[in-house]
Motif scaffolding. Structure first.
Motif, PDB file in Angstrom:
ATOM      1  N   THR A   1       1.426  14.762  -0.678  1.00 17.51           N
ATOM      2  CA  THR A   1       0.532  15.914  -0.738  1.00 17.51           C
ATOM      3  C   THR A   1       1.292  17.114  -0.193  1.00 17.51           C
ATOM      4  OG1 THR A   1      -1.476  14.614  -0.512  1.00 17.51           O
ATOM      5  CG2 THR A   1      -1.620  16.924   0.118  1.00 17.51           C
TER       6      THR A   1
ATOM      7  N   SER B   1       2.958   8.494  -1.617  1.00 16.66           N
ATOM      8  CA  SER B   1       2.125   9.465  -2.327  1.00 16.66           C
ATOM      9  C   SER B   1       2.223  10.789  -1.564  1.00 16.66           C
ATOM     10  CB  SER B   1       0.686   8.939  -2.366  1.00 16.66           C
ATOM     11  OG  SER B   1      -0.212   9.995  -2.473  1.00 16.66           O
TER      12      SER B   1
ATOM     13  N   LYS C   1      -6.479  12.785   5.334  1.00 18.35           N
ATOM     14  CA  LYS C   1      -6.145  11.888   4.206  1.00 18.35           C
ATOM     15  C   LYS C   1      -4.693  11.416   4.260  1.00 18.35           C
ATOM     16  CE  LYS C   1      -9.434  14.243   1.155  1.00 18.35           C
ATOM     17  NZ  LYS C   1      -9.547  15.388   0.261  1.00 18.35           N
ATOM     18  N   SER C   2      -4.010  11.646   5.388  1.00 18.44           N
ATOM     19  CA  SER C   2      -2.566  11.374   5.446  1.00 18.44           C
ATOM     20  C   SER C   2      -2.216  10.267   6.433  1.00 18.44           C
ATOM     21  CB  SER C   2      -1.830  12.640   5.872  1.00 18.44           C
ATOM     22  OG  SER C   2      -2.242  13.719   5.078  1.00 18.44           O
ATOM     23  N   ASP C   3      -1.094   9.584   6.172  1.00 23.92           N
ATOM     24  CA  ASP C   3      -0.548   8.601   7.116  1.00 23.92           C
ATOM     25  C   ASP C   3       0.585   9.213   7.944  1.00 23.92           C
ATOM     26  OD1 ASP C   3      -2.176   6.493   6.009  1.00 23.92           O
ATOM     27  OD2 ASP C   3      -0.787   6.465   4.310  1.00 23.92           O
TER      28      ASP C   3
ATOM     29  N   SER D   1       2.878  15.227  -7.493  1.00 21.49           N
ATOM     30  CA  SER D   1       2.327  15.340  -6.137  1.00 21.49           C
ATOM     31  C   SER D   1       0.953  15.986  -6.185  1.00 21.49           C
ATOM     32  CB  SER D   1       3.227  16.223  -5.261  1.00 21.49           C
ATOM     33  OG  SER D   1       4.581  15.889  -5.418  1.00 21.49           O
ATOM     34  N   ASN D   2       0.173  15.760  -5.128  1.00 24.23           N
ATOM     35  CA  ASN D   2      -1.070  16.518  -4.951  1.00 24.23           C
ATOM     36  C   ASN D   2      -0.688  17.833  -4.281  1.00 24.23           C
ATOM     37  OD1 ASN D   2      -2.434  14.021  -5.543  1.00 24.23           O
ATOM     38  ND2 ASN D   2      -2.032  13.433  -3.430  1.00 24.23           N
TER      39      ASN D   2
ATOM     40  N   GLU E   1       0.838  -1.197   0.000  1.00 23.17           N
ATOM     41  CA  GLU E   1       0.000   0.000   0.000  1.00 23.17           C
ATOM     42  C   GLU E   1       0.872   1.246   0.000  1.00 23.17           C
ATOM     43  OE1 GLU E   1      -3.344   1.188   2.801  1.00 23.17           O
ATOM     44  OE2 GLU E   1      -3.530  -0.993   2.724  1.00 23.17           O
ATOM     45  N   THR E   2       0.413   2.298  -0.682  1.00 21.63           N
ATOM     46  CA  THR E   2       1.222   3.520  -0.649  1.00 21.63           C
ATOM     47  C   THR E   2       1.009   4.248   0.676  1.00 21.63           C
ATOM     48  OG1 THR E   2      -0.511   4.788  -1.709  1.00 21.63           O
ATOM     49  CG2 THR E   2       1.180   3.902  -3.146  1.00 21.63           C
ATOM     50  N   THR E   3       2.079   4.874   1.150  1.00 19.93           N
ATOM     51  CA  THR E   3       2.013   5.696   2.355  1.00 19.93           C
ATOM     52  C   THR E   3       1.719   7.120   1.926  1.00 19.93           C
ATOM     53  OG1 THR E   3       3.662   4.289   3.401  1.00 19.93           O
ATOM     54  CG2 THR E   3       3.312   6.460   4.377  1.00 19.93           C
ATOM     55  N   LYS E   4       0.680   7.698   2.517  1.00 16.73           N
ATOM     56  CA  LYS E   4       0.292   9.061   2.148  1.00 16.73           C
ATOM     57  C   LYS E   4       1.012  10.044   3.068  1.00 16.73           C
ATOM     58  CE  LYS E   4      -4.279   7.652   0.542  1.00 16.73           C
ATOM     59  NZ  LYS E   4      -4.352   6.294   1.124  1.00 16.73           N
TER      60      LYS E   4
ATOM     61  N   LEU F   1       1.970  13.920   4.033  1.00 15.09           N
ATOM     62  CA  LEU F   1       1.578  15.326   3.927  1.00 15.09           C
ATOM     63  C   LEU F   1       2.765  16.197   4.316  1.00 15.09           C
ATOM     64  CD1 LEU F   1      -0.516  17.668   3.739  1.00 15.09           C
ATOM     65  CD2 LEU F   1      -1.071  17.205   6.142  1.00 15.09           C
TER      66      LEU F   1
END
Length: 212
Positions: free
Chosen positions: A32, A30, A67-69, A48-49, A2-5, A7
């Motif tokens: 942001t 991923s 929305k972040s990890d 990037s977002n 799984e991708t790690t989000k 921020l």
């Protein structure tokens, strides 16, 4: 996998930009990027977002954090208020992992003549960073507080670290080297959990930075 989000708060800053460059090639991450000014992050728009906002605007912050990890904050100004907002929002949204950049000297840990010089030059600015660290350390988060030495723009990535309670003696460090340490923590979030870590260039010690 799984991708790690991740921020990045304060994505327009110089250290943050190096961190982003280190992380972009990692397909498991991923990004942001949260910034007040689009110009500072537009170069990363394809990878990037991007969120334009203010950390002290609760709606902006909640939207980004939920929305972040992993939250990485590299901020200036009212850092104590920002730390408080980030901690409260992360706890409210059941987020745990925070990397927060402060400054050397927040615990009076800078040794000898260098410590005296450091306090004379930036003593008043340390109050907010020190408060920010206290807020984070009292939280339930899995935090890493990063305390860089005096920053240079040298193109180098070598660094050494000290833990809270150990004397801080290194007088300088490259922004790129601090970024290398932060990127490493983001890629290995089990490292330096609930730790406050000094980051400096190995072997460069003295009474003040050479460039000052």
């Amino acid at each position: 996998m799984e991708t790690t989000k991740v921020l990045v708060l304060g994505a327009g800053g110089a250290i943050a930009q190096h961190v982003i460059e280190f992380l972009i090639p990692n397909k498991n991450i991923s990004l942001t990027l949260f910034a007040r000014n689009a110009d500072h992050v537009k170069g990363f728009a394809s990878s990037s977002n991007i969120i334009l906002g203010d950390v002290l605007n609760q709606d902006d912050l909640t939207e980004a954090i939920k929305k972040s990890d992993i939250v990485y904050a590299n901020l200036a100004g009212q850092v104590d208020k920002m730390a408080s907002a980030i901690v409260n929002t992360m706890e409210a949204n059941a987020k745990k992992r925070l990397i927060f950049v402060t400054s050397l000297g927040i615990y009076d840990e800078v040794a000898g003549k260098f410590g005296e010089w450091n306090n004379r030059i930036i003593g008043s600015e340390l109050v907010r960073y020190s408060k920010a660290a206290q807020i984070i350390e009292r939280s339930s988060l899995d935090y890493t507080i990063v305390r860089p030495s005096w920053l240079t723009d040298k193109n180098e990535t070598d660094y050494e670290t000290t833990q809270k309670g150990e004397p801080f003696i290194g007088t300088e460090v490259a922004r790129k080297a601090v970024a290398a340490y932060i990127a490493n923590i983001i890629e290995h979030p089990e490292k330096d959990v609930r730790a406050s870590v000094g980051v400096n260039k190995p072997g460069v010690y003295g009474d003040k930075p050479a460039f000052y």
